[in-house]
Design a protein around this motif. Sequence first.
Motif, mmCIF file in Angstrom:
data_model
loop_
_atom_site.group_PDB
_atom_site.id
_atom_site.type_symbol
_atom_site.label_atom_id
_atom_site.label_comp_id
_atom_site.label_asym_id
_atom_site.label_seq_id
_atom_site.Cartn_x
_atom_site.Cartn_y
_atom_site.Cartn_z
ATOM 1 N N THR A 83 16.703 46.741 47.846
ATOM 2 C CA THR A 83 17.181 46.466 49.198
ATOM 3 C C THR A 83 18.105 47.576 49.693
ATOM 4 O O THR A 83 18.023 48.001 50.854
ATOM 5 C CB THR A 83 17.928 45.115 49.232
ATOM 6 O OG1 THR A 83 17.089 44.094 48.685
ATOM 7 C CG2 THR A 83 18.315 44.749 50.651
ATOM 8 N N ALA A 136 16.688 43.824 42.500
ATOM 9 C CA ALA A 136 16.525 43.350 43.878
ATOM 10 C C ALA A 136 17.555 44.010 44.794
ATOM 11 O O ALA A 136 17.240 44.407 45.926
ATOM 12 C CB ALA A 136 16.665 41.833 43.926
ATOM 13 N N PHE A 158 15.056 41.169 49.631
ATOM 14 C CA PHE A 158 15.981 40.912 48.521
ATOM 15 C C PHE A 158 15.692 39.576 47.850
ATOM 16 O O PHE A 158 15.548 39.493 46.626
ATOM 17 C CB PHE A 158 17.424 40.944 49.016
ATOM 18 C CG PHE A 158 18.415 40.498 47.975
ATOM 19 C CD1 PHE A 158 18.824 41.360 46.969
ATOM 20 C CD2 PHE A 158 18.912 39.202 47.984
ATOM 21 C CE1 PHE A 158 19.717 40.948 46.000
ATOM 22 C CE2 PHE A 158 19.810 38.781 47.015
ATOM 23 C CZ PHE A 158 20.211 39.648 46.024
ATOM 24 N N ILE A 194 12.218 39.448 45.996
ATOM 25 C CA ILE A 194 12.214 40.150 44.703
ATOM 26 C C ILE A 194 13.071 39.399 43.689
ATOM 27 O O ILE A 194 12.668 39.221 42.529
ATOM 28 C CB ILE A 194 12.720 41.597 44.878
ATOM 29 C CG1 ILE A 194 11.745 42.392 45.740
ATOM 30 C CG2 ILE A 194 12.889 42.273 43.522
ATOM 31 C CD1 ILE A 194 12.214 43.805 46.047
ATOM 32 N N PHE A 195 14.247 38.959 44.110
ATOM 33 C CA PHE A 195 15.135 38.227 43.203
ATOM 34 C C PHE A 195 14.478 36.938 42.721
ATOM 35 O O PHE A 195 14.554 36.584 41.533
ATOM 36 C CB PHE A 195 16.451 37.925 43.925
ATOM 37 C CG PHE A 195 17.531 37.398 43.032
ATOM 38 C CD1 PHE A 195 17.683 37.877 41.742
ATOM 39 C CD2 PHE A 195 18.408 36.425 43.482
ATOM 40 C CE1 PHE A 195 18.695 37.392 40.906
ATOM 41 C CE2 PHE A 195 19.414 35.939 42.664
ATOM 42 C CZ PHE A 195 19.552 36.418 41.371
ATOM 43 N N ASN A 197 11.712 37.789 40.213
ATOM 44 C CA ASN A 197 12.294 38.214 38.939
ATOM 45 C C ASN A 197 12.772 37.022 38.116
ATOM 46 O O ASN A 197 12.511 36.942 36.905
ATOM 47 C CB ASN A 197 13.464 39.163 39.186
ATOM 48 C CG ASN A 197 13.020 40.512 39.710
ATOM 49 O OD1 ASN A 197 11.841 40.850 39.662
ATOM 50 N ND2 ASN A 197 13.954 41.281 40.228
ATOM 51 N N THR A 251 6.832 41.226 39.413
ATOM 52 C CA THR A 251 7.424 42.527 39.697
ATOM 53 C C THR A 251 7.120 43.544 38.598
ATOM 54 O O THR A 251 7.428 44.727 38.755
ATOM 55 C CB THR A 251 8.953 42.402 39.868
ATOM 56 O OG1 THR A 251 9.483 41.573 38.824
ATOM 57 C CG2 THR A 251 9.282 41.784 41.208
#
Length: 338
Positions: free
Chosen positions: A321, A317, A176, A179-180, A183, A198
């Motif tokens: 997840t 994200a 999580f 990816i967050f 981003n 991403t």
Amino acid sequence: MAFIMPCDIYASSESGDGELAIKETIFHHLGDGYGWEVPFSHHHRIPLPVIVKDYNGEWHCFSSSRITNGDTYDGFYISHGEEYNGKIVAKDASGNVYRPTDLSITKNVFALFISIAVVMLCVLSVARWHRRNGAKAPRKGLGAIEALISFIYDGVIKSTLKDKAHRFAPYLLTVFFFIFGMNLLGLIVIFPGGANLTGNIAVTLVLAVLTFIMTNLYGTKHYWKEIFWPDVPVWLKCPLPIMQVIEVFGMFTKPAALTVRLFANMMGGHMIVIVLTMLIFIFAPMGAAVAGATTVVSVLFSIFMLLIDVLVSFIQAYVFTMLSTIFISLAQEEPHHE
């Protein structure tokens, strides 16, 4: 890059005959590169290390600044043709162009390192706080990070995996925040942000493969039994393994869905902002009035899309997840006893 300077578009959007090269501009700003663009100067880049191996097996390491502007160094140069476009190539003894083994630290690779460092800094800062202050809740930035950790763990991981949540929480929380973080960094205009990580299907594919490995590596006996001998009428699984084929096919469609979902959503958001910015230059030849009105509308919509992208960054994200948690939980099911 999620957002770009207008002068960068102007410098990179004209073809040889002076026309606007829309396709080339979009893919140039969304793709990878051997240098990091400097704002307001398209022809200057932050150099990155190039590491390649030629056809003789010899390794070469040099700065990307030696080949960024169309130059050749040690026989290596960046191709601008249809084959290997934007990649480092060289010529062998027969004069044939070939792709060397390329382990260069490109823009996306360096951005991955930055994302990892940012995530580690944020998470370890929370851990260090609790080592020093016990159960006392942190405030400000650390408090926001801890609230986000609690939100994902309690609302997604623990509520789905129940007593097995602690076993998979480290991986799922890492996914999580990674990816967050990627981003959000992609929305920043200048270094260290701007890399379209991403929006690169190779990155999302690796993340999906990791979920695939976690799902199947720790799958229970009941999970594998339901794949190879599901609880359906015998004629659906023997002599023709119809259900087995469907179940195995489903094993691979799950990571494929994770890959495409994250990639398409983030790539689409970045592309919309670039296209909105390019409208300024598309309508520029139509006069000052049209160009001025288009500039105002384009800038306003670009800012609005960037704000939406901040929300989308969290949502994507979260969704990745959540789906990963669900896939893992399905592989942790035990047989039900009446």
